[in-house]
Design an enzyme around this catalytic site. Structure first.
Site, PDB file in Angstrom:
ATOM      1  N   HIS A 128       0.834  -1.208   0.000  1.00 35.04           N
ATOM      2  CA  HIS A 128       0.000   0.000   0.000  1.00 35.04           C
ATOM      3  C   HIS A 128       0.873   1.266   0.000  1.00 35.04           C
ATOM      4  O   HIS A 128       0.664   2.183  -0.809  1.00 35.04           O
ATOM      5  CB  HIS A 128      -0.904  -0.016   1.243  1.00 35.04           C
ATOM      6  CG  HIS A 128      -1.728   1.213   1.427  1.00 35.04           C
ATOM      7  ND1 HIS A 128      -3.043   1.290   1.031  1.00 35.04           N
ATOM      8  CD2 HIS A 128      -1.445   2.428   1.967  1.00 35.04           C
ATOM      9  CE1 HIS A 128      -3.528   2.485   1.314  1.00 35.04           C
ATOM     10  NE2 HIS A 128      -2.565   3.197   1.888  1.00 35.04           N
ATOM     11  N   GLU A 129       1.864   1.297   0.890  1.00 30.25           N
ATOM     12  CA  GLU A 129       2.679   2.506   1.012  1.00 30.25           C
ATOM     13  C   GLU A 129       3.530   2.754  -0.240  1.00 30.25           C
ATOM     14  O   GLU A 129       3.773   3.906  -0.613  1.00 30.25           O
ATOM     15  CB  GLU A 129       3.564   2.431   2.262  1.00 30.25           C
ATOM     16  CG  GLU A 129       2.784   2.370   3.577  1.00 30.25           C
ATOM     17  CD  GLU A 129       1.816   3.528   3.784  1.00 30.25           C
ATOM     18  OE1 GLU A 129       2.115   4.648   3.351  1.00 30.25           O
ATOM     19  OE2 GLU A 129       0.740   3.304   4.376  1.00 30.25           O
ATOM     20  N   HIS A 132       1.648   4.827  -2.579  1.00 24.11           N
ATOM     21  CA  HIS A 132       1.747   6.274  -2.308  1.00 24.11           C
ATOM     22  C   HIS A 132       3.070   6.839  -2.827  1.00 24.11           C
ATOM     23  O   HIS A 132       3.121   7.917  -3.413  1.00 24.11           O
ATOM     24  CB  HIS A 132       1.668   6.538  -0.804  1.00 24.11           C
ATOM     25  CG  HIS A 132       0.304   6.374  -0.212  1.00 24.11           C
ATOM     26  ND1 HIS A 132      -0.839   6.821  -0.830  1.00 24.11           N
ATOM     27  CD2 HIS A 132      -0.100   5.819   0.960  1.00 24.11           C
ATOM     28  CE1 HIS A 132      -1.892   6.547  -0.060  1.00 24.11           C
ATOM     29  NE2 HIS A 132      -1.479   5.925   1.016  1.00 24.11           N
ATOM     30  N   HIS A 138      -5.567   7.485  -1.959  1.00 19.75           N
ATOM     31  CA  HIS A 138      -6.478   6.422  -1.530  1.00 19.75           C
ATOM     32  C   HIS A 138      -7.646   6.235  -2.495  1.00 19.75           C
ATOM     33  O   HIS A 138      -8.109   7.177  -3.125  1.00 19.75           O
ATOM     34  CB  HIS A 138      -7.010   6.728  -0.125  1.00 19.75           C
ATOM     35  CG  HIS A 138      -5.973   6.535   0.931  1.00 19.75           C
ATOM     36  ND1 HIS A 138      -5.872   7.318   2.059  1.00 19.75           N
ATOM     37  CD2 HIS A 138      -4.957   5.640   1.022  1.00 19.75           C
ATOM     38  CE1 HIS A 138      -4.853   6.909   2.789  1.00 19.75           C
ATOM     39  NE2 HIS A 138      -4.281   5.891   2.178  1.00 19.75           N
TER      40      HIS A 138
END
Lengths: 192, 112
Positions: A128-129, A132, A138
């Site tokens: 997930h990170e 980013h 998101h």
């Protein structure tokens, strides 16, 4: 999927290669560094399988494009961590490269070996990170990796169509990637 | 009995983080209500990009701004849009999450 304001992305010559490194001082001691490295290697490879971006580990932390650290509480970036659960991690939009994980979480690389009810899957959060770090914000799609929340002991590591479409709009497609493989994978996991 | 080769037993210290756990008591609270501690939920919604106010002295009143923030939150998180603190919304709010704001223009970098 969504992006940060201005839709920032890493702008380098194609094919893009980004280096990553782990902080030696800001880390955790109950998971071996080699296990942590394996987790991140798998997480990076998921993203590189869909976009023409390569990730290479380096020992030179300060010079790396992506710098991975575990911190507790206030660690100087204005966004202190809050201890067990709550906020698990955060990272920064391109081309900053900082990826921070809350050292006070009960990180797990294998739930069979970690029985805590508050254990959090390191690989899911890493994947997930990295999204980013590459420029995705998101999403509203619950099944996608870029959905903001993750329950303890849950695992969500496979990129979904929403993640792939979002990241490919920023970087284009890996020439070896086929959407059909993603759908086949989704079908097999649904029936599995 | 087969004993696994390696089992890491870590004390369950979930009580160390009670801030979001407390939000369970706001279940089914509706607009117009005044509930002690509601300001903490407003701070949460502010932090993640749903409640923008100039004055950060949040009150404990479930006001119109708070309701708009809840609607935005439900839309963004793919929840049924009710504008109420229903069980889906409260349980999602209480879930562990990424610290990056859900506001799409959040950039933390400082240019030197």
């Amino acid at each position: 999927y969504s992006y940060f304001y201005g839709k920032p992305r890493w702008v380098r010559l194609s094919p893009l290669t980004l280096t990553y490194a782990f902080s030696k001082s800001n880390t955790i001691d109950y998971i071996s560094l080699s296990d942590i490295k394996d987790v991140f290697k798998r997480s990076f490879s998921r993203w590189s399988s869909v976009i023409p971006v390569n990730f290479t580990e380096t020992e030179e932390y300060e010079l790396a494009n992506i710098r991975i650290s575990f911190y507790s509480g206030d660690h100087g970036d204005g966004q202190p961590f809050d201890g067990v659960l709550g906020v698990l991690a955060h990272s920064f939009s391109p081309e900053n490269g900082r990826l921070h994980l809350d050292a006070r979480e009960t990180w797990a690389v294998d739930f069979k070996a970690v029985k805590s009810k508050v254990a959090v899957d390191l690989e899911s959060v890493a994947t997930h990170e990295i999204g980013h770090i590459l420029g995705l914000a998101h999403t509203s799609v619950k099944e996608a990796v870029m959905y903001p929340s993750l329950s303890p002991r849950a695992k969500k590591v496979d990129l979904k169509v929403d993640d792939v479409e979002g990241i490919q709009e920023l970087y284009g497609s890996n020439p070896n990637f086929k959407f059909s493989s993603l759908l086949e994978s989704a079908n097999s996991s649904n029936h599995g | 009995r087969i004993i696994p080769d390696s089992v890491t037993v870590i004390t369950d210290n979930s009580t160390h983080n009670t801030t979001w756990h407390d939000f369970a008591r706001f279940l089914d609270i509706e607009k117009g209500s005044h509930v002690s501690g509601m300001s903490e939920l407003k701070k949460y919604l502010n932090r993640f990009g749903y409640l923008s106010v100039l004055n950060k002295n949040f009150t404990d009143v479930f006001d119109s701004e708070m309701q708009s923030a809840v609607v935005l939150y439900q839309q963004k998180l793919g929840l049924p849009v009710t504008g109420k603190l229903d069980s889906d919304t409260i349980s999602t709010i209480m879930s562990p999450r990424c610290g990056v704001s859900d506001k799409e223009h959040k950039i933390h970098t400082t240019k030197r």
